[in-house]
Motif scaffolding. Structure first.
Motif, PDB file in Angstrom:
ATOM      1  N   LEU A 177       1.338  -2.395   1.600  1.00 29.90           N
ATOM      2  CA  LEU A 177       2.421  -1.416   1.570  1.00 29.90           C
ATOM      3  C   LEU A 177       3.281  -1.665   2.800  1.00 29.90           C
ATOM      4  N   THR A 178       4.426  -2.315   2.615  1.00 25.54           N
ATOM      5  CA  THR A 178       5.261  -2.693   3.749  1.00 25.54           C
ATOM      6  C   THR A 178       6.272  -1.617   4.128  1.00 25.54           C
ATOM      7  N   ARG A 179       6.560  -0.709   3.182  1.00 25.09           N
ATOM      8  CA  ARG A 179       7.532   0.355   3.468  1.00 25.09           C
ATOM      9  C   ARG A 179       7.216   1.547   2.589  1.00 25.09           C
ATOM     10  N   SER A 180       7.264   2.759   3.164  1.00 28.12           N
ATOM     11  CA  SER A 180       7.022   3.962   2.395  1.00 28.12           C
ATOM     12  C   SER A 180       7.680   5.147   3.078  1.00 28.12           C
ATOM     13  N   ARG A 181       8.146   6.089   2.269  1.00 27.50           N
ATOM     14  CA  ARG A 181       8.711   7.322   2.811  1.00 27.50           C
ATOM     15  C   ARG A 181       7.610   8.315   3.201  1.00 27.50           C
ATOM     16  N   GLN A 182       6.408   8.148   2.616  1.00 28.22           N
ATOM     17  CA  GLN A 182       5.369   9.162   2.772  1.00 28.22           C
ATOM     18  C   GLN A 182       4.145   8.659   3.527  1.00 28.22           C
ATOM     19  N   GLU A 183       3.680   7.434   3.241  1.00 18.84           N
ATOM     20  CA  GLU A 183       2.465   6.916   3.853  1.00 18.84           C
ATOM     21  C   GLU A 183       2.814   5.867   4.908  1.00 18.84           C
ATOM     22  N   ARG A 184       1.899   5.676   5.843  1.00 18.05           N
ATOM     23  CA  ARG A 184       2.115   4.611   6.799  1.00 18.05           C
ATOM     24  C   ARG A 184       1.729   3.284   6.170  1.00 18.05           C
ATOM     25  N   PRO A 185       2.400   2.186   6.533  1.00 17.24           N
ATOM     26  CA  PRO A 185       2.103   0.882   5.947  1.00 17.24           C
ATOM     27  C   PRO A 185       0.656   0.470   6.194  1.00 17.24           C
ATOM     28  N   GLY A 186       0.119  -0.316   5.292  1.00 14.10           N
ATOM     29  CA  GLY A 186      -1.245  -0.798   5.407  1.00 14.10           C
ATOM     30  C   GLY A 186      -1.539  -1.785   4.300  1.00 14.10           C
ATOM     31  N   VAL A 187      -2.762  -2.272   4.264  1.00  9.99           N
ATOM     32  CA  VAL A 187      -3.176  -3.262   3.273  1.00  9.99           C
ATOM     33  C   VAL A 187      -4.459  -2.791   2.595  1.00  9.99           C
ATOM     34  N   TRP A 188      -4.486  -2.878   1.259  1.00  9.18           N
ATOM     35  CA  TRP A 188      -5.685  -2.593   0.490  1.00  9.18           C
ATOM     36  C   TRP A 188      -6.162  -3.881  -0.169  1.00  9.18           C
ATOM     37  N   ARG A 189      -7.407  -4.237   0.021  1.00  7.85           N
ATOM     38  CA  ARG A 189      -7.985  -5.370  -0.696  1.00  7.85           C
ATOM     39  C   ARG A 189      -8.706  -4.813  -1.911  1.00  7.85           C
ATOM     40  N   LEU A 190      -8.227  -5.166  -3.083  1.00  6.70           N
ATOM     41  CA  LEU A 190      -8.681  -4.583  -4.337  1.00  6.70           C
ATOM     42  C   LEU A 190      -9.250  -5.647  -5.257  1.00  6.70           C
ATOM     43  N   GLU A 191     -10.146  -5.218  -6.135  1.00  5.92           N
ATOM     44  CA  GLU A 191     -10.729  -6.139  -7.093  1.00  5.92           C
ATOM     45  C   GLU A 191     -10.962  -5.430  -8.411  1.00  5.92           C
ATOM     46  N   GLN A 192     -11.140  -6.218  -9.449  1.00  9.26           N
ATOM     47  CA  GLN A 192     -11.374  -5.684 -10.779  1.00  9.26           C
ATOM     48  C   GLN A 192     -12.819  -5.243 -10.922  1.00  9.26           C
ATOM     49  N   ASP A 193     -13.002  -4.087 -11.531  1.00  9.25           N
ATOM     50  CA  ASP A 193     -14.329  -3.586 -11.871  1.00  9.25           C
ATOM     51  C   ASP A 193     -14.595  -3.957 -13.322  1.00  9.25           C
ATOM     52  N   ASP A 194     -15.584  -4.816 -13.555  1.00  7.86           N
ATOM     53  CA  ASP A 194     -15.841  -5.317 -14.900  1.00  7.86           C
ATOM     54  C   ASP A 194     -16.296  -4.224 -15.867  1.00  7.86           C
ATOM     55  N   GLU A 195     -16.875  -3.143 -15.356  1.00  7.60           N
ATOM     56  CA  GLU A 195     -17.382  -2.089 -16.230  1.00  7.60           C
ATOM     57  C   GLU A 195     -16.315  -1.064 -16.584  1.00  7.60           C
ATOM     58  N   THR A 196     -15.504  -0.699 -15.600  1.00  3.26           N
ATOM     59  CA  THR A 196     -14.504   0.343 -15.841  1.00  3.26           C
ATOM     60  C   THR A 196     -13.097  -0.203 -15.997  1.00  3.26           C
ATOM     61  N   TYR A 197     -12.887  -1.500 -15.664  1.00  2.30           N
ATOM     62  CA  TYR A 197     -11.562  -2.106 -15.692  1.00  2.30           C
ATOM     63  C   TYR A 197     -10.579  -1.358 -14.791  1.00  2.30           C
ATOM     64  N   ARG A 198     -11.128  -0.893 -13.664  1.00  2.00           N
ATOM     65  CA  ARG A 198     -10.306  -0.218 -12.669  1.00  2.00           C
ATOM     66  C   ARG A 198     -10.093  -1.135 -11.476  1.00  2.00           C
ATOM     67  N   LEU A 199      -9.025  -0.876 -10.745  1.00  7.02           N
ATOM     68  CA  LEU A 199      -8.847  -1.520  -9.449  1.00  7.02           C
ATOM     69  C   LEU A 199      -9.635  -0.714  -8.433  1.00  7.02           C
ATOM     70  N   ARG A 200     -10.551  -1.355  -7.750  1.00  7.32           N
ATOM     71  CA  ARG A 200     -11.366  -0.670  -6.766  1.00  7.32           C
ATOM     72  C   ARG A 200     -11.309  -1.440  -5.456  1.00  7.32           C
ATOM     73  N   LEU A 201     -11.753  -0.802  -4.384  1.00  3.58           N
ATOM     74  CA  LEU A 201     -11.875  -1.495  -3.118  1.00  3.58           C
ATOM     75  C   LEU A 201     -12.912  -2.596  -3.237  1.00  3.58           C
ATOM     76  N   ALA A 202     -12.623  -3.744  -2.638  1.00 10.74           N
ATOM     77  CA  ALA A 202     -13.594  -4.824  -2.647  1.00 10.74           C
ATOM     78  C   ALA A 202     -14.884  -4.329  -2.004  1.00 10.74           C
ATOM     79  N   ASP A 203     -16.003  -4.584  -2.657  1.00  8.75           N
ATOM     80  CA  ASP A 203     -17.289  -4.043  -2.203  1.00  8.75           C
ATOM     81  C   ASP A 203     -17.587  -4.374  -0.752  1.00  8.75           C
ATOM     82  N   ARG A 204     -17.264  -5.571  -0.315  1.00 10.36           N
ATOM     83  CA  ARG A 204     -17.620  -6.003   1.029  1.00 10.36           C
ATOM     84  C   ARG A 204     -16.742  -5.375   2.108  1.00 10.36           C
ATOM     85  N   LEU A 205     -15.710  -4.620   1.644  1.00 12.63           N
ATOM     86  CA  LEU A 205     -14.780  -4.034   2.607  1.00 12.63           C
ATOM     87  C   LEU A 205     -14.807  -2.511   2.576  1.00 12.63           C
ATOM     88  N   ALA A 206     -15.551  -1.931   1.657  1.00  9.12           N
ATOM     89  CA  ALA A 206     -15.552  -0.472   1.509  1.00  9.12           C
ATOM     90  C   ALA A 206     -15.961   0.193   2.817  1.00  9.12           C
TER      91      ALA A 206
END
Length: 220
Positions: A177-206
């Motif tokens: 997130l390089t620019r936002s009116r509401q949140e401060r910028p940051g980075v999320w490392r996300l991965e696919q969840d094979d069971e729920t097909y959701r974007l989740r935080l990478a397990d090794r970074l939670a």
């Protein structure tokens, strides 16, 4: 272009409201940027989604793969997905503005590179009028913009499958997130969840917490 099966997760800011921008870090990152953009759309809205794809974008990346698109939420809508082929930037902006203002669609995703500040303001106002969401899918980060958030997407190598080290694992990306009116910028490392097909935080970074802009491997 095949889009991975992804769905939204609470790790990222709320679903897109108004106008946002999603930029691919490089040519190979465009499929991930498209998948992330579709995940950002409001899935509870039953109105269809409109994609306005420019001629240059189509020639470089091809047409989106239908079954992949349905797995990221477009198939859950009453009228599904509308794909509009536009000739150039001006036509793409016009189609996006008219569709947003009409209120007939829940969201519009358009491949527009050179939108000016004034043009993005018009898109933001149109999204408010139509109670819709708009996303500009771009190859590069532009200049001044009225977009509420700007994302930069980088695809990553998977960790590998749990039961077979030779097989590819879940789809992974860095969403900055390089620019936002509401949140401060940051980075999320996300991965696919094979069971729920959701974007989740990478397990090794939670549990690492939301970090400052420019750092890698951050989560929330």
């Amino acid at each position: 272009m095949t889009v991975p099966s992804l769905a939204p997760d609470v790790a990222c800011p709320p679903h897109c409201e108004g106008l946002e921008e999603v930029c691919a870090a490089g040519v190979r990152d465009m499929a991930g940027a498209l998948a992330f953009a579709l995940v950002r759309l409001p899935h509870a809205d039953r109105r269809p989604v409109l994609m306005a794809l420019g001629r240059t974008w189509r020639s470089e990346h091809g047409r989106p793969y239908g079954p992949g698109l349905s797995s990221v939420g477009t198939g859950n809508r009453a009228s599904g997905l509308i794909v509009a082929h536009v000739a150039g930037e001006a036509e793409g902006l016009w189609v996006m503005e008219q569709a947003l203002r009409s209120g007939a669609v829940s969201a519009v995703l358009a491949t527009v590179e050179d939108a000016t500040l004034a043009q993005t303001r018009r898109l933001e106002f149109a999204a408010r009028d139509g109670a819709s969401a708009g996303i500009l899918l771009r190859r590069t980060q532009g200049g001044l913009s009225a977009a509420r958030r700007r994302w930069r997407i980088t695809t990553l190598a998977s960790f590998g499958a749990t039961h077979d080290a030779r097989a590819p694992g879940g789809f992974r990306l860095d969403a900055e997130l390089t620019r936002s009116r509401q949140e401060r910028p940051g980075v999320w490392r996300l991965e696919q969840d094979d069971e729920t097909y959701r974007l989740r935080l990478a397990d090794r970074l939670a549990g690492d917490g939301l970090g400052e802009r420019g750092r890698t491997g951050l989560a929330a």
